[in-house]
Design a protein around this motif. Structure first.
Motif, PDB file in Angstrom:
ATOM      1  N   THR A  30      50.654  23.735  34.213  1.00 35.02           N
ATOM      2  CA  THR A  30      52.103  23.909  34.105  1.00 35.02           C
ATOM      3  C   THR A  30      52.556  23.627  32.676  1.00 35.02           C
ATOM      4  OG1 THR A  30      52.647  21.603  34.587  1.00 35.02           O
ATOM      5  CG2 THR A  30      52.364  23.075  36.488  1.00 35.02           C
ATOM      6  N   GLU A  31      53.836  23.880  32.411  1.00 31.37           N
ATOM      7  CA  GLU A  31      54.380  23.613  31.079  1.00 31.37           C
ATOM      8  C   GLU A  31      54.279  22.136  30.715  1.00 31.37           C
ATOM      9  OE1 GLU A  31      58.341  25.173  31.043  1.00 31.37           O
ATOM     10  OE2 GLU A  31      57.634  27.240  31.029  1.00 31.37           O
ATOM     11  N   GLN A  32      54.225  21.278  31.748  1.00 29.31           N
ATOM     12  CA  GLN A  32      54.093  19.843  31.511  1.00 29.31           C
ATOM     13  C   GLN A  32      52.628  19.397  31.460  1.00 29.31           C
ATOM     14  OE1 GLN A  32      55.995  21.078  34.205  1.00 29.31           O
ATOM     15  NE2 GLN A  32      57.826  21.143  32.948  1.00 29.31           N
ATOM     16  N   GLY A  33      51.681  20.363  31.567  1.00 32.25           N
ATOM     17  CA  GLY A  33      50.263  20.037  31.517  1.00 32.25           C
ATOM     18  C   GLY A  33      49.691  19.595  32.847  1.00 32.25           C
ATOM     19  N   ARG A  34      50.431  19.768  33.919  1.00 34.28           N
ATOM     20  CA  ARG A  34      49.976  19.332  35.242  1.00 34.28           C
ATOM     21  C   ARG A  34      49.221  20.437  35.960  1.00 34.28           C
ATOM     22  NH1 ARG A  34      55.717  17.282  35.970  1.00 34.28           N
ATOM     23  NH2 ARG A  34      55.651  15.251  34.987  1.00 34.28           N
ATOM     24  N   ILE A  35      48.632  20.054  37.097  1.00 31.59           N
ATOM     25  CA  ILE A  35      47.925  21.015  37.947  1.00 31.59           C
ATOM     26  C   ILE A  35      48.935  21.951  38.588  1.00 31.59           C
ATOM     27  CG2 ILE A  35      46.550  21.239  40.060  1.00 31.59           C
ATOM     28  CD1 ILE A  35      45.217  18.576  39.324  1.00 31.59           C
ATOM     29  N   ILE A  36      48.617  23.231  38.623  1.00 34.49           N
ATOM     30  CA  ILE A  36      49.493  24.229  39.240  1.00 34.49           C
ATOM     31  C   ILE A  36      49.438  24.035  40.754  1.00 34.49           C
ATOM     32  CG2 ILE A  36      49.854  26.697  39.613  1.00 34.49           C
ATOM     33  CD1 ILE A  36      48.592  27.121  36.825  1.00 34.49           C
ATOM     34  N   SER A  37      50.599  23.988  41.386  1.00 29.97           N
ATOM     35  CA  SER A  37      50.655  23.773  42.834  1.00 29.97           C
ATOM     36  C   SER A  37      50.145  24.996  43.582  1.00 29.97           C
ATOM     37  CB  SER A  37      52.089  23.470  43.282  1.00 29.97           C
ATOM     38  OG  SER A  37      52.877  24.648  43.199  1.00 29.97           O
ATOM     39  N   TYR A  38      49.678  24.772  44.801  1.00 31.58           N
ATOM     40  CA  TYR A  38      49.181  25.863  45.631  1.00 31.58           C
ATOM     41  C   TYR A  38      50.281  26.901  45.852  1.00 31.58           C
ATOM     42  CZ  TYR A  38      47.679  28.600  49.597  1.00 31.58           C
ATOM     43  OH  TYR A  38      47.371  29.649  50.412  1.00 31.58           O
ATOM     44  N   GLY A  39      51.513  26.443  46.117  1.00 32.27           N
ATOM     45  CA  GLY A  39      52.617  27.367  46.364  1.00 32.27           C
ATOM     46  C   GLY A  39      52.870  28.292  45.191  1.00 32.27           C
ATOM     47  N   THR A  40      52.838  27.742  43.987  1.00 30.58           N
ATOM     48  CA  THR A  40      53.047  28.552  42.785  1.00 30.58           C
ATOM     49  C   THR A  40      51.893  29.528  42.597  1.00 30.58           C
ATOM     50  OG1 THR A  40      54.296  26.798  41.721  1.00 30.58           O
ATOM     51  CG2 THR A  40      53.327  28.453  40.268  1.00 30.58           C
ATOM     52  N   TYR A  41      50.681  29.044  42.748  1.00 31.54           N
ATOM     53  CA  TYR A  41      49.501  29.889  42.577  1.00 31.54           C
ATOM     54  C   TYR A  41      49.530  31.034  43.584  1.00 31.54           C
ATOM     55  CZ  TYR A  41      44.656  30.909  41.398  1.00 31.54           C
ATOM     56  OH  TYR A  41      43.517  31.518  40.967  1.00 31.54           O
ATOM     57  N   HIS A  42      49.845  30.702  44.838  1.00 29.94           N
ATOM     58  CA  HIS A  42      49.894  31.693  45.915  1.00 29.94           C
ATOM     59  C   HIS A  42      50.957  32.759  45.610  1.00 29.94           C
ATOM     60  CE1 HIS A  42      49.384  33.075  50.042  1.00 29.94           C
ATOM     61  NE2 HIS A  42      50.700  33.112  50.143  1.00 29.94           N
ATOM     62  N   ARG A  43      52.144  32.337  45.194  1.00 25.52           N
ATOM     63  CA  ARG A  43      53.231  33.265  44.892  1.00 25.52           C
ATOM     64  C   ARG A  43      52.861  34.192  43.735  1.00 25.52           C
ATOM     65  NH1 ARG A  43      56.632  32.963  41.044  1.00 25.52           N
ATOM     66  NH2 ARG A  43      56.386  30.732  40.707  1.00 25.52           N
ATOM     67  N   VAL A  44      52.335  33.615  42.667  1.00 26.99           N
ATOM     68  CA  VAL A  44      51.970  34.416  41.490  1.00 26.99           C
ATOM     69  C   VAL A  44      50.834  35.381  41.828  1.00 26.99           C
ATOM     70  CG1 VAL A  44      50.982  34.298  39.158  1.00 26.99           C
ATOM     71  CG2 VAL A  44      52.831  32.752  39.827  1.00 26.99           C
ATOM     72  N   TRP A  45      49.872  34.931  42.622  1.00 28.95           N
ATOM     73  CA  TRP A  45      48.759  35.804  43.019  1.00 28.95           C
ATOM     74  C   TRP A  45      49.293  37.035  43.735  1.00 28.95           C
ATOM     75  CZ3 TRP A  45      43.965  36.787  41.885  1.00 28.95           C
ATOM     76  CH2 TRP A  45      43.257  37.652  42.710  1.00 28.95           C
ATOM     77  N   HIS A  46      50.165  36.831  44.704  1.00 23.46           N
ATOM     78  CA  HIS A  46      50.659  37.958  45.493  1.00 23.46           C
ATOM     79  C   HIS A  46      51.590  38.863  44.681  1.00 23.46           C
ATOM     80  CE1 HIS A  46      48.640  37.228  49.240  1.00 23.46           C
ATOM     81  NE2 HIS A  46      48.805  35.937  48.994  1.00 23.46           N
TER      82      HIS A  46
END
Length: 123
Positions: A30-46
């Motif tokens: 993420t912009e803050q250097g954190r792990i990308i959440s599953y929800g975000t990853y799932h949304r971007v993938w689709h």
């Protein structure tokens, strides 16, 4: 060691030069250097899948999950004639697991295999 073809290594290096890595070395964060959440990853993938595939394929199982890309890559490498032991090592699998899950891509390869065997025996 990253077992990638040179073209993919160049893309990987360009990505790192452009975006850097997280403090722990992750490529995607993420912009803050954190792990990308599953929800975000799932949304971007689709969203990306819908943009990348023709409309006729978006309702099919093709690349439905990110894991499907792994299956596609390993199948492609086997179909290209890559050594199954090398493919298994790159995938972190045993040859037995690799061939039991991905050997379907090797269907109808008899003539190609015969040519390779004949070439080896005649050399």
């Amino acid at each position: 060691m990253v077992p990638l073809p040179p073209r993919l290594v160049a893309m990987w290096r360009e990505h790192v030069a452009t975006f850097g890595t997280a403090d722990d070395g992750r490529l995607f964060f993420t912009e803050q250097g954190r792990i990308i959440s599953y929800g975000t990853y799932h949304r971007v993938w689709h969203e990306s899948r819908d943009l990348a595939l023709p409309p006729a394929l978006t309702g099919t199982p093709l690349a439905k999950r990110p894991y499907d890309l792994r299956h596609s890559a390993l199948s492609t490498w086997l179909c290209a004639g890559a050594d199954p032991a090398e493919v298994a090592q790159r995938a972190g699998n045993s040859v037995e697991v690799l061939l039991s899950r991905y050997a379907k891509c090797l269907y109808d390869r008899q003539s190609i295999n015969n040519q390779r065997i004949e070439g080896l025996l005649s050399s």
